[in-house]
Every structure is written in C-alpha cells, then in structure tokens.
Design an enzyme around this catalytic site. Structure first.
Site, mmCIF file in Angstrom:
data_model
loop_
_atom_site.group_PDB
_atom_site.id
_atom_site.type_symbol
_atom_site.label_atom_id
_atom_site.label_comp_id
_atom_site.label_asym_id
_atom_site.label_seq_id
_atom_site.Cartn_x
_atom_site.Cartn_y
_atom_site.Cartn_z
ATOM 1 N N HIS B 85 0.751 -1.199 0.011
ATOM 2 C CA HIS B 85 -0.140 0.144 0.172
ATOM 3 C C HIS B 85 0.896 1.344 0.104
ATOM 4 C CE1 HIS B 85 -3.052 2.825 0.996
ATOM 5 N NE2 HIS B 85 -4.024 1.831 1.044
ATOM 6 N N ARG B 168 9.993 21.602 8.062
ATOM 7 C CA ARG B 168 9.930 21.326 6.460
ATOM 8 C C ARG B 168 10.813 20.040 6.367
ATOM 9 N NH1 ARG B 168 9.562 25.824 1.881
ATOM 10 N NH2 ARG B 168 8.994 24.186 0.243
ATOM 11 N N PRO B 172 12.736 11.521 10.674
ATOM 12 C CA PRO B 172 13.678 10.441 10.282
ATOM 13 C C PRO B 172 13.061 9.059 10.332
ATOM 14 C CG PRO B 172 14.262 11.250 12.497
ATOM 15 C CD PRO B 172 13.514 12.047 11.870
ATOM 16 N N GLY B 175 8.635 9.784 8.854
ATOM 17 C CA GLY B 175 7.989 10.545 7.735
ATOM 18 C C GLY B 175 7.135 11.550 7.963
#
Lengths: 301, 301
Positions: B85, B168, B172, B175
């Site tokens: 997915h 921005r 790590p 996500g």
C-alpha cells in the site's frame, strides 16, 4: 459508551392534565437521573391527563418510574377527577416497551417487578396487561379499565378480577393501575389523492387486522379537510412483524381498484430506527444486511 | 445521556500490519477512555498497514488520537517499512468524519487542531487533505502522498509542498502524515442479473461522477464469478448529497436498456442511519419527516 446497553421505554399516563405544578412534580422524577432520559411529555385539559415518554436502562428506569408513581399518588385525588379519557387510577397505565438489546420477555419481567414493588409500597391494586397479562381477558387495556375509577371497587370483588398484585381493595384516592409491556407503536398514515372518505375507509378495512388484514395493523379512514384529501390512518402495533413498507404497498394495490393514488405518507411522533432501516433494505433489495452495520447502532452499544 | 452530544469518527491508518504487539500498543490508546469508543480495527500483512475505526466526542477523541499517533511514532520505523500500500509515514493518514451534531467546518477545525499539536509535539511535518486541504492540489490524498516515504525528503523542499504544520524536514523514522476531514464513505454495490462485465462497466460509467454521473459517486464494474453475475461497485462519498436511492434507481433505469434487472444491492461495512432513513422516506413518500422522530436519534442527544 459501555457494552450492549439495554434500553427500555416507558410511557406512563397520569390522571392530571390541568394543574401544571402537579404535573411538573411528577415529571421531575425523570429529570437529572443517571441512565434515564425524559424524551417528551404532554397534557390534555379535556382528557385531564398527562402522558410522559421516558427511556432508560432497565434498573434506573424502574427506580424513576416507581418514584414518579409515588409522586402521582401523593398529588392526584381520583375522587375529584373528571375528564373525557377513560381512567381507573391516578397512575392509569404504565406500559414498558423494549427498545434496544432487550427482549419482550425481559420487558415483561421489568413490568412485573415494577408492579410488585409499587403495589407493596403504595398499597395499590395492579393489573398486568398486554404482553404482561396473566390471562387473555387482561390483554386488552379497555377491558381491564372497564368500569373506570368509579366502578373499580365493585369490579375488584368479581372472582375474575382479582388484581395481579396488591390488595383486593382499590386505593381510596389513587384507584387501580395497569402495568404492561408492549411493542413500540408507530402511528403511520397514508394519504390518498381523493376526497372520498368511503375509499379510505374501505382500504383501512382491507389492511387492518380486525377485518381480515395484516396482523399488527389497526386503521380507519380520516378526512383531511384542509387538503381536500383522505387518509388511511393507522397504528402499527408491531413493526417487526407487520412492516411499514408492506402496509404501504398493500394500500397502493387496494387504491388501484378505485383509480386512486397514494400522494404520500406520514409518521406521527417517533419511530424506531429499525422500522425505517427495514423499509430501506426492502426497497434497495439489500442482501445480507444487519442492523449492526448502522453506525448509530454501534454507537449505542 | 446529556444534551446533543457531538460525535466525530476517526479512521487513522498506521504503517504496521505484521507485528501484533506493536498494533495492540497503538490501538490501546483508544481503549478505556471516557467518551471514546473503538469500533473496529483490522490489519493487512501484504499492505503492512493497520486501519482503526474509532468514534468519540471531539475533545476526548482528539486526545486519544494524539496519544495513538505518539505511540505509533515510537514503535514504527519507516526506514525498515515495506508493503504494497502506498504510504508516506508511520501514521499515514488521519481522516476525521462528522457523525452527529457536528458540522464539516467543526470537523476541519478538529483536524487542524490535531495537526498543530501533533506537529509540535513530535516534530512531524503534516499536510491537511480533502475538506481540510489548504489548496486544491492537496485535496486528493494520492497527490499528497505521491513520492511516498522514500521521496518525502525531496518533496518537502519543493515550494508548493511546504507542509501545513511542522518542520520542512521529514521525521527521520515517521516520515510525513496527512490529517484531513471528509464525509462518511458508504460502500454500496448493486447486483445485476447478467454475467456480462461490460454492462456493469457501462452502467458504472453512466452513474459515477468522473464520467458524467452523480457528483458524489465513484464506481466500476466487478464480476461476482461464484454467483455468475456482475455488480456496479461504488463508493458514495457524500450520501447527504448523492442519495443511495437515487443511484439505485438510476442504475435500474440504465440496466433497462440492456434488458437487465437489478437482483439486489449491498452495503459493505458501516452506513450512517440517515442514509437509510432518507431512503425509506423517499420510497414511502414521507411528508414532513425529521430525523428527530427517529427514537434512536433522540437517545443519542
């Protein structure tokens, strides 16, 4: 939001429709209680009667209903009561109605428990009626109430009218009470595009139980003069067995022979979700649908 | 049973479908909480993803969702994640859905509030999507997620992909997360008495939005090989605007030109009560009916 909450409805009828203070005193028994919700209450001055609609979890509802009955016995004196509606007691009828996750059997037991406690606490004769009735003659409330308050003293002496609970003598000011269990009633009317009352009457006769129609349907023709039409006015007494869509479609078929069409229908007052979900499932031809798929049914577990 | 309780649903998708212990740890954030109810959760090993369905009152739901997100960020490491997915974060998507006594506007505000808190607490970049989107390009989740976890670092540098909340730079191990608001989806399929897939496909094209049909309908033809029939398989994305009965009747009309009949229909998973009540009201021609007449609607106030 616990697990499979049981919900029962109760629609007690009190013989007081004029004195607002007394009515509030009775109704207050249903306010501010945990697991009890007062849905509605209304009074009628001509009937001199108040009807309360309350729902709740069985034990909490039982306690609140008993409290309300006690309050009504305290404030209502039937020796001074007059009104158009037939009545035999200060607390005239107390029907319990299964709503969610409750069987009729459990509802009957709840009615019995309330009858037992109330009769002992207030020295009140009680008849069980409808699904809670202990004999066929007591199923019909009208038969139980026949003779009304004024005739109860004599009636209780008859061998077949020994009360189910409480003394064999009526309460001097509160009379006699009927406690019962029944399915939710759905007041359902179908409107026809004719002003001929006899057509609505004929159709009512065809679809109602008493004259050969559907088992859980009572009905009659009614004129809606303002709209210049007539309607088949019905009480559906068990929507789980006589579905709304079935009587609707049957009326459509009967109306055809008079060249008459249905212009619409109406539900007066409240209706259990299942009655409409079942109707939607019929028309959409839903396969393998269960009530558990309705989001709100899950929310109320 | 208070007054007009607001109920919102949340269906967070977590990028863990294999480690049961981790899934339980996340899901436990929704257990034993006042005014929050875990309705369902499922996982898929191939997708390596778990989907949770939870409902609750807005503030309580918000707190539980934030707690679950925190737990997921702690136990899921996206640098080691693989699955079929598409996904861009440990907490991939968090849609909020208005259920009762809540407007879409309020639901969007709830999504914004969750996004703001989560981004600050966990240093997580967040995109708002669907009804919560801050620009048209962000409405479609597929566009937001394009590039997936592995491409997010680069994507965030592009001027048009500045996140709505948070840094921005992608987290790590967790996500990026999409938080949004949407209407309840109803998975609705109509079965036809033919085995010709092209007929179901043609009808699907006629009724679905993208090819000229109803605004809130997505659909395609599907073969039900075991039954030897085909179906128009649909997602109704706003049943309040594109009613179930409307697409059902439209499919019936379209099927006629092929001499094909509807044999039934099905709702997969859950459906809001209103979608079916509205359907019943249509077929019975109910006049002046309001949702407040449904007993269960009153019970949930």
């Amino acid at each position: 939001m616990g697990d499979k909450k049981k919900i029962v409805q109760c629609v007690p009828n009190f013989s007081e429709g004029r004195d607002l203070q007394k009515i509030e005193e009775i109704v207050n028994a249903f306010r501010g209680k945990e697991a009890v919700k007062l849905l509605d209450y209304s009074r009628d001055e001509d009937h001199n009667r108040a009807v309360v609609t309350v729902v709740g979890e069985p034990e909490a509802l039982k306690a609140a209903v008993i409290e309300a009955i006690g309050r009504a016995i305290k404030v209502i004196d039937m020796t001074e009561h007059e009104g158009q509606h037939p009545r035999m007691g200060a607390v005239d009828v107390v029907p319990f109605i299964p709503i969610r996750n409750v069987t009729m059997e459990e509802t009957v037991k709840l009615a019995q428990a309330v009858a037992k406690e109330v009769s002992a606490e207030f020295n009140l004769p009680i008849f069980l009626y409808e699904k809670a009735a202990t004999s066929p003659e007591r199923e019909n409330l009208a038969k139980v109430r026949k003779g009304q308050f004024e005739g109860m003293s004599e009636k209780l002496k008859q061998p077949e009218w020994q009360p189910d609970f409480g003394p064999r003598e009526m309460h001097p000011t509160a009379g006699v009470t009927a406690v019962g269990a029944r399915m939710p009633l759905v007041a359902y009317n179908v409107n026809l595009d004719t002003d001929k009352l006899e057509i609505a009457d004929k159709i009512a006769k065809n679809v109602r139980h008493i004259s050969g129609g559907l088992r859980y349907c009572k009905g009659m023709g009614v004129e809606l003069k303002e709209r210049g039409i007539v309607q088949v006015s019905m009480n559906m007494t068990d929507y789980t067995k006589t579905a709304l869509y079935r009587v609707f479609e049957l009326i459509k078929i009967e109306a055809k022979r008079y060249g008459v069409n249905i212009v619409g229908s109406e539900i007066v007052g409240s209706v259990p979700m299942e009655a409409l979900v079942d109707t939607a499932a019929y028309y959409l031809g839903l396969e393998d649908f269960t009530m558990e798929q309705v989001l709100e049914a899950r929310l109320m577990e």
